[in-house]
Design a protein around this motif. Structure first.
Motif, mmCIF file in Angstrom:
data_model
loop_
_atom_site.group_PDB
_atom_site.id
_atom_site.type_symbol
_atom_site.label_atom_id
_atom_site.label_comp_id
_atom_site.label_asym_id
_atom_site.label_seq_id
_atom_site.Cartn_x
_atom_site.Cartn_y
_atom_site.Cartn_z
ATOM 1 N N ASP A 524 0.816 -1.216 0.000
ATOM 2 C CA ASP A 524 0.000 0.000 0.000
ATOM 3 C C ASP A 524 0.845 1.259 0.000
ATOM 4 O O ASP A 524 0.340 2.363 0.216
ATOM 5 N N SER A 555 0.986 -2.296 4.703
ATOM 6 C CA SER A 555 0.207 -3.466 4.302
ATOM 7 C C SER A 555 0.866 -4.073 3.068
ATOM 8 O O SER A 555 0.981 -3.409 2.030
ATOM 9 N N SER A 557 1.985 -8.012 0.802
ATOM 10 C CA SER A 557 1.753 -9.441 0.606
ATOM 11 C C SER A 557 3.033 -10.203 0.884
ATOM 12 O O SER A 557 4.085 -9.624 1.166
ATOM 13 N N VAL A 584 1.048 -9.957 12.138
ATOM 14 C CA VAL A 584 1.897 -8.786 11.926
ATOM 15 C C VAL A 584 3.347 -9.226 12.017
ATOM 16 O O VAL A 584 3.704 -10.104 12.821
ATOM 17 N N TYR A 614 -7.149 -3.160 14.190
ATOM 18 C CA TYR A 614 -5.721 -3.405 14.393
ATOM 19 C C TYR A 614 -5.335 -3.348 15.874
ATOM 20 O O TYR A 614 -4.213 -2.995 16.209
ATOM 21 N N TYR A 642 4.452 -4.595 9.685
ATOM 22 C CA TYR A 642 3.911 -5.034 8.399
ATOM 23 C C TYR A 642 2.714 -5.940 8.651
ATOM 24 O O TYR A 642 2.819 -6.919 9.399
ATOM 25 N N ILE A 643 1.574 -5.597 8.020
ATOM 26 C CA ILE A 643 0.396 -6.446 8.144
ATOM 27 C C ILE A 643 0.133 -7.136 6.808
ATOM 28 O O ILE A 643 0.565 -6.670 5.753
ATOM 29 N N ASN A 644 -0.581 -8.260 6.872
ATOM 30 C CA ASN A 644 -0.862 -9.064 5.684
ATOM 31 C C ASN A 644 -2.003 -8.427 4.886
ATOM 32 O O ASN A 644 -3.131 -8.327 5.369
ATOM 33 N N ILE A 645 -1.704 -7.985 3.677
ATOM 34 C CA ILE A 645 -2.700 -7.272 2.881
ATOM 35 C C ILE A 645 -3.908 -8.138 2.551
ATOM 36 O O ILE A 645 -5.023 -7.638 2.401
ATOM 37 N N HIS A 648 -6.643 -7.939 5.235
ATOM 38 C CA HIS A 648 -7.232 -6.623 5.489
ATOM 39 C C HIS A 648 -7.707 -6.021 4.173
ATOM 40 O O HIS A 648 -6.991 -5.230 3.533
ATOM 41 N N THR A 651 -7.220 -2.304 3.020
ATOM 42 C CA THR A 651 -5.938 -1.766 2.549
ATOM 43 C C THR A 651 -5.662 -2.114 1.090
ATOM 44 O O THR A 651 -4.585 -1.797 0.574
ATOM 45 N N GLN A 652 -6.600 -2.760 0.421
ATOM 46 C CA GLN A 652 -6.388 -3.207 -0.957
ATOM 47 C C GLN A 652 -6.916 -2.216 -1.993
ATOM 48 O O GLN A 652 -6.941 -2.498 -3.179
#
Length: 829
Positions: A524, A555, A557, A584, A614, A642-645, A648, A651-652
């Motif tokens: 993102d 965010s 992948s 995360v 979150y 870092y979060i997994n896109i 969520h 965030t896409q």
């Protein structure tokens, strides 16, 4: 019948005669004229170009009526910047008596379809009272009003004059045309007045639409949002000063926040909202997101550099003009003997100087125009739609006129002063003793000043260059070699609510099959180009829950870390699927802050920001530190989560593709074909990560390169001044040199006789330059990174370069003097 010419005609005749004389004198020495004009053109042109850019980005008011009455009301971000506020705050602010009207707006750069063609256009989303608040009129059609915000009304738009000309050739039938923006179609109902180009500094807009009519995707619960985040400009009520409005807003800020809490906020988000600080500042120059904070210091430093080179050049020219007049001393003495007045001789010298100044001004204007165009092209390459209005307005005209007038006054004063000194000597014979008495001291002072300024400029340039080299030598923890970022934009009319996960998975799968592509990932943010604002991060069950730090949330992948060369140091990476417990991955620096032993953080939970989604994320891995925000290069080990896109969907919305290739080339056509085949998006921009890094350091590079170029020019000017002065001196003392050589003087003695007159000046100027260099270092220390402003080695190197240049310039005419044939010198007159 013979009539006497009028006073004006006499002055015109005198000027014409002096002009012819000046042109003949300059034609006899074309090298001097070319050098003088080049110095003036470079100094005036560069100073004008930088001031025009500085004015366009920092000082120029909005092209609207009474812009000084505008106040920008904004939230204070954690980094000190200005942030947006919800439209609920705008509604409450309308009742504040300090403001007679308010305007809320947002900005964007979406894909727009006009008459079958798609282009990216700067777009303003206006609240219904923006046109009246800002005093913007239309030249065709009607303005937007509060009625256009009502639910169910037809979506309408007003276009700017530039957009009207570019897309419709200024045809009246532009009214009624249909324009598609994202998932919405708008009818053109008006054309804004020509002078209005937008509210965002440096980025002109082409389209104005009601903010409430902007296409908005549904929230997860299936409903449309009821408020938006906007920039706010308010026009002060009569009799209320800017300071009074700011003070009263500070007093009632909490009350306004209490009354404007957005609906559906939970307790945590409400707490953070009420903790915001609200500020009021002048809105006369528009809204800026980053340009002024990022480039303001560099522009002022560049203006100082240009001013220094202009001062050095003018000092050098005055010195050369004074020295050049000494060679013509015999001619001037004859004119005095024949009854010429002091004002007539001064007029000759002044006219010659003004001819040089006029030619330098003309070329300087062309150079300034070329430099500004080049800077805009460089900015557009970096930011896409960068195009500031660099018109020759009143402030720029005043600066230009004041600069030229100051140079002209100094040249005229020098001409009058030198004429007086030559009148006092009153001799038809040459003195043959070095620099003419009286003017020698002045010339030495000018040379010393020139050397001091040159040393300050060279030392400042060495510091800026060393700082840039240090920035490029930092290990950022990110691989830029053969890594590409691809920004996608939505096709107008194609964006509807859909599940994006499968859509982007298909695109990623096909891109991996392009020959040469090693990995591809979604994120993102674009490393080095965009970076999220810091969020509060804290542990939930780590034993350090009370320790809250500010860090970035990205965010991404699963292949993000492999693509950018970021190493997984502990735990596991992301699972490449939707669902599961929200995971995360944290940077080593963040893990060290949240847990006494970083590896023990794995399996524990942390919270990011105030969003309820979150508040409980399970740490599954730790990665090496990566600095992807060069706005703060001093933070070598930033806190990043870092979060997994895939987990969520929120965030896409506007992800960027990051790709690593085996070579330094990418099959862009194949990439476009894959994206276009879906019919939803198109490839808007493709750049390498190395280019993004260069762009992030653009201000550092431009300032370093500008200072290098101008310090080299200053050295050349100083050398030219010394060379010219001593050359004239040698020519003036030819007979004396012949006598000395005829009496047995050796070549080294002649060289020393010529050189020694200037050695003391070089020494004194260098000492003064050291103090100037320390002052310059203190002024630019905020622009330096990893380099001490008082670096003795760089200062010694700068001094050595300057002294060596000066000695070489002084030695050449001295060596020529020692090579004169004594017989030729004795016959010299």
């Amino acid at each position: 019948m013979v009539t006497n010419p009028s006073g004006g005609r006499i002055l015109l005749l005198i000027f014409g005669r002096n002009l012819k004389y000046a042109i003949r004198a300059l034609r006899r020495q074309p090298g001097f004229g070319i050098i003088a004009i080049a110095i003036l053109a470079t100094g005036i042109g560069s100073a004008l170009a930088v001031f025009n850019l500085l004015d366009g980005l920092m000082l120029r008011p909005l092209p609207i009526r009474n812009a000084s009455e505008l106040v920008r009301i904004s939230a204070v971000l954690r980094d000190g910047g200005s942030g947006t506020l919800p439209t609920t705050f705008l509604d409450v602010l309308r009742a504040v008596p300090d403001y007679r009207s308010v305007c809320g707006f947002d900005t964007g750069y979406p894909g727009v379809e006009v008459q079958g063609s798609i282009t990216s256009v700067g777009t303003l989303g206006f609240s219904g009272d923006c046109f009246s608040t800002l005093g913007i009129d239309v030249q065709l059609g009607r303005r937007l009003t509060r009625r256009d915000e009502l639910p169910g009304v037809e979506p309408v738009a007003v276009i700017t004059d530039a957009f009207w000309e570019r897309q419709f050739d200024r045809r009246p039938d532009a009214l009624g045309q249909r324009i598609r923006v994202e998932g919405q179609t708008y009818t053109v109902v008006g054309v804004a007045e020509p002078q209005f180009t937008g509210l965002l500094v440096g980025f002109p807009e082409g389209l104005i639409i009601p903010a409430s009519q902007e296409y908005t995707e549904k929230m997860p619960n299936g409903r449309l949002p009821t408020y938006w985040w906007v920039n706010i400009l308010a026009r002060r009520a009569p009799g209320v000063s800017e300071q009074e409005a700011a003070a009263r807003l500070k007093v009632r800020a909490h009350q306004l926040l209490e009354a404007s809490v957005p609906p559906h906020y939970n307790a945590e988000r409400r707490k953070h909202y009420l903790a915001m600080k609200i500020t009021a500042s002048s809105g006369r120059t528009g809204v800026d997101y980053f340009l002024r904070r990022r480039f303001g210091g560099s522009l002022y430093a560049a203006a100082g550099i240009c001013g220094a080179i202009l001062l050095i050049g003018c000092t050098n020219l005055i010195n050369l003009l004074l020295a050049r007049s000494l060679k013509r001393r015999h001619e001037i003495a004859v004119r005095f003997a024949l009854g010429a007045k002091r004002s007539q001789i001064a007029g000759l010298f002044a006219t010659e100087a003004f001819v040089l100044l006029g030619a330098g001004v003309g070329l300087g204007l062309l150079l300034a125009r070329a430099l500004d165009k080049w800077l805009i092209v460089r900015g557009a390459h970096m930011f896409g739609n960068f195009d500031p209005e660099l018109t020759f307005d009143g402030r720029t005209a005043f600066f230009f006129a004041a600069t030229v007038a100051a140079i002209g006054i100094v040249f005229a004063g020098a001409s009058v002063w030198q004429t007086g000194k030559m009148r006092e000597s009153g001799s038809l014979k040459k003195s043959g003793r070095g620099i003419a008495r009286g003017s020698g001291t002045a010339q030495k002072i000018l040379i010393g000043l020139q050397i001091a300024l040159t040393l300050a400029l060279v030392s400042g340039s060495s510091l800026l260059t060393a700082s840039l080299k240090h920035l490029y030598s930092i290990d950022l923890g990110v691989t830029t070699r053969n890594v590409w970022d691809v920004m996608l934009s939505t096709r107008p009319g194609a964006k509807t609510y859909f599940v994006r996960g499968p859509y982007y998975r298909e695109i990623l799968s096909e891109i991996r099959d392009i020959p040469g592509v090693e990995s591809v990932t979604l994120a993102d943010t674009v490393p080095f180009f965009t970076f999220p604002d810091p969020e509060p991060i804290a542990g939930v069950d780590t034993g350090r829950a009370q320790q809250e730090v500010n860090g970035a949330m990205l965010s991404v992948s699963a292949d993000f870390f492999r693509t950018l060369g970021i190493k997984l140091t502990a735990g596991d990476g992301f699972e490449d699927r939707e669902g599961g417990k929200p995971a995360v991955i944290v940077s080593e620096s963040l893990a060290a802050r949240l847990a006494s032993r970083p590896n023990e953080l794995i399996g524990h939970y942390i919270r990011l920001g105030a969003d309820s989604r979150y508040q409980r994320l399970r740490v599954t891995g730790i990665v090496s530190n990566a600095q992807m925000n060069l706005a703060h290069p001093e933070q070598i080990a930033p806190f990043v989560a870092y979060i997994n896109i895939w987990q969520h969907p929120d965030t896409q919305g506007y992800p960027v593709l990051l790709m690593k290739t085996a070579t330094n080339s990418l099959n862009v056509n194949a990439l476009r074909k894959i994206v276009d085949s879906r019919g939803r998006e198109y490839v808007d921009r493709v750049r390498t990560l190395a280019d993004e890094k260069d762009g992030a350091l653009m201000e550092n590079k431009l300032l370093a390169y500008l200072s290098e170029a101008f310090s080299g020019l200053a050295l050349a000017i100083a050398a030219t001044g010394l060379f010219g002065l001593l050359s004239y001196q040698v020519a003036n003392r030819t007979s004396e040199i012949g006598v000395r050589m005829a009496l047995g003087a050796r070549r080294r003695q002649i060289e020393w006789m010529i050189s020694r007159q200037i050695l003391a000046v070089i020494a004194v100027g260098s000492c003064a330059g050291l103090f100037c260099s320390l002052a310059v270092a203190r002024m630019i220390q905020g622009l330096l990174f990893g380099v001490s402003p008082y670096n003795p080695w760089l200062l010694a190197l700068s001094s050595g370069v300057l002294v060596a240049t000066a000695l070489i310039a002084a030695w050449i005419p001295a060596h020529r003097a020692s090579s004169i044939d004594p017989l030729t010198a004795l016959r010299h007159e």
